[in-house]
Structures are given as C-alpha cells and as structure tokens.
Design an enzyme around this catalytic site. Structure first.
Site, PDB file in Angstrom:
ATOM      1  N   LYS A 102       0.819  -1.205   0.000  1.00  8.11           N
ATOM      2  CA  LYS A 102       0.000   0.000   0.000  1.00  8.11           C
ATOM      3  C   LYS A 102       0.862   1.267   0.000  1.00  8.11           C
ATOM      4  O   LYS A 102       0.406   2.332  -0.395  1.00  8.11           O
ATOM      5  CB  LYS A 102      -0.876   0.033   1.280  1.00  8.11           C
ATOM      6  CG  LYS A 102      -1.831  -1.101   1.452  1.00  8.11           C
ATOM      7  CD  LYS A 102      -2.575  -0.896   2.795  1.00  8.11           C
ATOM      8  CE  LYS A 102      -3.395  -2.095   3.158  1.00  8.11           C
ATOM      9  NZ  LYS A 102      -4.026  -1.938   4.493  1.00  8.11           N
ATOM     10  N   GLY A 103       2.069   1.161   0.478  1.00  6.61           N
ATOM     11  CA  GLY A 103       2.875   2.333   0.845  1.00  6.61           C
ATOM     12  C   GLY A 103       3.100   3.352  -0.243  1.00  6.61           C
ATOM     13  O   GLY A 103       3.316   4.529   0.035  1.00  6.61           O
ATOM     14  N   ASP A 138       7.476   3.189  -1.967  1.00  7.51           N
ATOM     15  CA  ASP A 138       7.769   4.200  -0.947  1.00  7.51           C
ATOM     16  C   ASP A 138       9.207   4.130  -0.467  1.00  7.51           C
ATOM     17  O   ASP A 138       9.899   5.136  -0.380  1.00  7.51           O
ATOM     18  CB  ASP A 138       6.787   4.060   0.238  1.00  7.51           C
ATOM     19  CG  ASP A 138       6.683   2.628   0.780  1.00  7.51           C
ATOM     20  OD1 ASP A 138       7.351   1.719   0.240  1.00  7.51           O
ATOM     21  OD2 ASP A 138       5.922   2.414   1.748  1.00  7.51           O
ATOM     22  N   ASP A 171      14.368  -1.121   1.800  1.00  8.41           N
ATOM     23  CA  ASP A 171      14.972  -1.415   3.096  1.00  8.41           C
ATOM     24  C   ASP A 171      15.957  -2.573   2.889  1.00  8.41           C
ATOM     25  O   ASP A 171      17.068  -2.347   2.443  1.00  8.41           O
ATOM     26  CB  ASP A 171      13.799  -1.757   4.034  1.00  8.41           C
ATOM     27  CG  ASP A 171      14.191  -1.908   5.477  1.00  8.41           C
ATOM     28  OD1 ASP A 171      14.920  -1.062   5.990  1.00  8.41           O
ATOM     29  OD2 ASP A 171      13.748  -2.874   6.126  1.00  8.41           O
ATOM     30  N   PHE A 221      12.864   4.016  11.652  1.00 11.11           N
ATOM     31  CA  PHE A 221      11.541   3.688  11.129  1.00 11.11           C
ATOM     32  C   PHE A 221      10.768   4.977  10.890  1.00 11.11           C
ATOM     33  O   PHE A 221      10.622   5.798  11.798  1.00 11.11           O
ATOM     34  CB  PHE A 221      10.783   2.779  12.095  1.00 11.11           C
ATOM     35  CG  PHE A 221       9.598   2.126  11.450  1.00 11.11           C
ATOM     36  CD1 PHE A 221       9.746   0.971  10.697  1.00 11.11           C
ATOM     37  CD2 PHE A 221       8.330   2.694  11.567  1.00 11.11           C
ATOM     38  CE1 PHE A 221       8.652   0.384  10.072  1.00 11.11           C
ATOM     39  CE2 PHE A 221       7.233   2.110  10.941  1.00 11.11           C
ATOM     40  CZ  PHE A 221       7.399   0.951  10.200  1.00 11.11           C
ATOM     41  N   ASP A 274       3.219   3.714   6.864  1.00 11.49           N
ATOM     42  CA  ASP A 274       2.407   3.522   8.060  1.00 11.49           C
ATOM     43  C   ASP A 274       3.180   2.943   9.225  1.00 11.49           C
ATOM     44  O   ASP A 274       4.278   2.415   9.082  1.00 11.49           O
ATOM     45  CB  ASP A 274       1.263   2.546   7.756  1.00 11.49           C
ATOM     46  CG  ASP A 274       1.759   1.098   7.703  1.00 11.49           C
ATOM     47  OD1 ASP A 274       2.688   0.826   6.910  1.00 11.49           O
ATOM     48  OD2 ASP A 274       1.266   0.259   8.478  1.00 11.49           O
TER      49      ASP A 274
HETATM   50  P1  5GP Z   1      12.245  -4.637   2.033  1.00  9.88           P
HETATM   51  O1  5GP Z   1      11.830  -5.858   1.280  1.00  9.88           O
HETATM   52  O2  5GP Z   1      13.067  -3.671   1.225  1.00  9.88           O
HETATM   53  O3  5GP Z   1      12.925  -4.981   3.338  1.00  9.88           O
HETATM   54  O4  5GP Z   1      10.910  -4.007   2.505  1.00  9.88           O
HETATM   55  C1  5GP Z   1      10.423  -2.819   2.093  1.00  9.88           C
HETATM   56  C2  5GP Z   1       9.078  -2.592   2.776  1.00  9.88           C
HETATM   57  O5  5GP Z   1       9.223  -2.598   4.204  1.00  9.88           O
HETATM   58  C3  5GP Z   1       8.601  -1.227   2.414  1.00  9.88           C
HETATM   59  O6  5GP Z   1       7.871  -1.235   1.206  1.00  9.88           O
HETATM   60  C4  5GP Z   1       7.763  -0.878   3.615  1.00  9.88           C
HETATM   61  O7  5GP Z   1       6.488  -1.427   3.483  1.00  9.88           O
HETATM   62  C5  5GP Z   1       8.478  -1.555   4.767  1.00  9.88           C
HETATM   63  N1  5GP Z   1       9.387  -0.604   5.451  1.00  9.88           N
HETATM   64  C6  5GP Z   1      10.735  -0.632   5.479  1.00  9.88           C
HETATM   65  N2  5GP Z   1      11.226   0.392   6.189  1.00  9.88           N
HETATM   66  C7  5GP Z   1      10.155   1.089   6.630  1.00  9.88           C
HETATM   67  C8  5GP Z   1      10.008   2.287   7.441  1.00  9.88           C
HETATM   68  O8  5GP Z   1      10.947   2.929   7.911  1.00  9.88           O
HETATM   69  N3  5GP Z   1       8.732   2.699   7.656  1.00  9.88           N
HETATM   70  C9  5GP Z   1       7.636   2.038   7.163  1.00  9.88           C
HETATM   71  N4  5GP Z   1       6.446   2.533   7.456  1.00  9.88           N
HETATM   72  N5  5GP Z   1       7.740   0.927   6.409  1.00  9.88           N
HETATM   73  C10 5GP Z   1       8.990   0.455   6.150  1.00  9.88           C
HETATM   74 MG    MG Z   2       6.116  -0.924   0.502  1.00  9.01          MG
END
Ligand code: 5GP
Ligand code: MG
Length: 185
Positions: free
Chosen positions: A52-53, A112, A115, A164, A171
């Site tokens: 959703k982000g 969005d 990470d 975070f 969210d």
């Molecule tokens: P990845 O697969 O890169 O670890 O995950 C990315 C997803 O983790 C992002 O699309 C988001 O949904 C969530 N995420 C990672 N860091 C943050 C953060 O600082 N804040 C929020 N709200 N979501 C995060």
């Molecule tokens: Mg996301």
C-alpha cells in the site's frame, strides 16, 4: 464502529521526530518527475505501484509526469517480504499481481521505501520474467544501511538513516499514511 486505538505506542504527532517536510518532498518529487519525463519521453511506459505504501508518492508523481507530457498506464502489485528472522533466506509473497500486459513494455516500479531490498528485488525479477522490455525502480526513500540483498533502485528521492519512518503513505500499524510530511518514530 470500532473506535479502539490500533497503535498504543505512537498516538500523537508530537511523539514523532520530523525528517522531511512537505515542501522538501514536493520539490524532490518534481525533480524525479523531470528526470523520468526525460528518460521515458516517447516510450510506452507502464508504471507499477507497490501497495500500500506507494499510493501517495505514486499519485503525486503521476500528476507531475502528466504535466510534463507523460501519460503512462498504471497498475498495482501488492507484496510483502518476510525477513531472515522468519525464514533463513527471506522470501516474498505476492498478494495482488499486475493485471495489464507487461511483455515488451518499459516498466517503472514505484515504491515508498527500499529497506532490505527483498520486496523490490523480487518484484523486479518477476516483471522481467513476464517479458518486460526494461524494468527500472523509483523509490522515494532508500535506507542503504539496511540492504540484505544486492538491489539498486534507479531513481531515489532521499537516502535516509536506519530509522523507522511514517507519513506520506508510510504507516505504523496502518496509521499515519495520510500525514503530508515524513517523520521518525
Ligand atoms: P524490504 O523488502 O526492502 O525490506 O521491505 C520494504 C518494505 O518494508 C517497504 O515497502 C515498507 O512497506 C516496509 N518498510 C521498510 N522500512 C520502513 C520504514 O521505515 N517505515 C515504514 N512505514 N515501512 C517500512
Ligand atoms: Mg512498501
């Protein structure tokens, strides 16, 4: 109606530490749109937003692109990654897949934040597997310190520290997505 608070940890705006203002985000989104409009001028572009982000970033970016003469098709994908804490290798589940044709198209994935890199890495590989002519990725935020797989977004709004963050679509317990700026919890 259920009026129980969902999040007991962060209830007030005052408990959040500001990171990026509305104006800073707006300016950077405009710059990204200008770069994209140049790079994709005259191309058959399909934009894929990651739910959703990405929904607020995508909405602002698309309207900027439209003003700059780009009229891409838009689709959505919804996925979640489960990190190395739940499975040794980490894995990604797709809950809602793209519905528009991808084969032979220039695809731009918009999210969005990146990470660990697992979610976007998986989504981009999947779109390449569906025969996309090109797959690039545009993220508003990048936390390079957290990367667990070698994933490099092609367009990045801001590199941010390992904190975070919420707001502008992001969210915590499904709260704070509508906040127009970005703050650290
Ligand atoms: P990845 O697969 O890169 O670890 O995950 C990315 C997803 O983790 C992002 O699309 C988001 O949904 C969530 N995420 C990672 N860091 C943050 C953060 O600082 N804040 C929020 N709200 N979501 C995060
Ligand atoms: Mg996301």
């Amino acid at each position: 109606m259920n009026n129980q608070p969902v999040d007991t940890e962060v209830k007030t705006r005052a408990a959040l530490e500001p990171l990026l203002s509305e104006g800073e985000i707006e300016r950077r989104v405009g710059q990204l749109a200008e770069q994209l409009a140049k790079d994709y001028a005259g191309r058959d572009l399909l934009v894929v937003g990651v739910l959703k982000g990405a929904f607020i970033f995508l909405a602002d970016l698309l309207r900027r692109l439209n003003k700059l003469g780009l009229n891409p098709q838009v689709d959505f994908i919804r996925a979640a990654s489960y990190g190395a804490d739940t499975r040794s290798s980490g894995w990604v589940k797709v809950f809602l897949d793209v519905s528009l044709p991808v084969e032979g198209r220039d695809v731009l994935v918009v999210d969005d934040i990146v990470d660990s890199g697992r979610t976007l890495g998986h989504i981009c590989e999947r779109l390449r597997g569906l025969g996309a002519a090109s797959v690039r990725c545009c993220v508003l935020l990048d936390k390079p310190a957290r990367r667990e797989v070698p994933f490099h977004p092609d367009y990045v709004g801001f590199e941010i520290p390992d904190r975070f963050v919420v707001g502008y679509g992001l969210d915590k317990a499904e709260l704070w997505r509508g906040m127009p700026d970005i703050a650290m919890t």
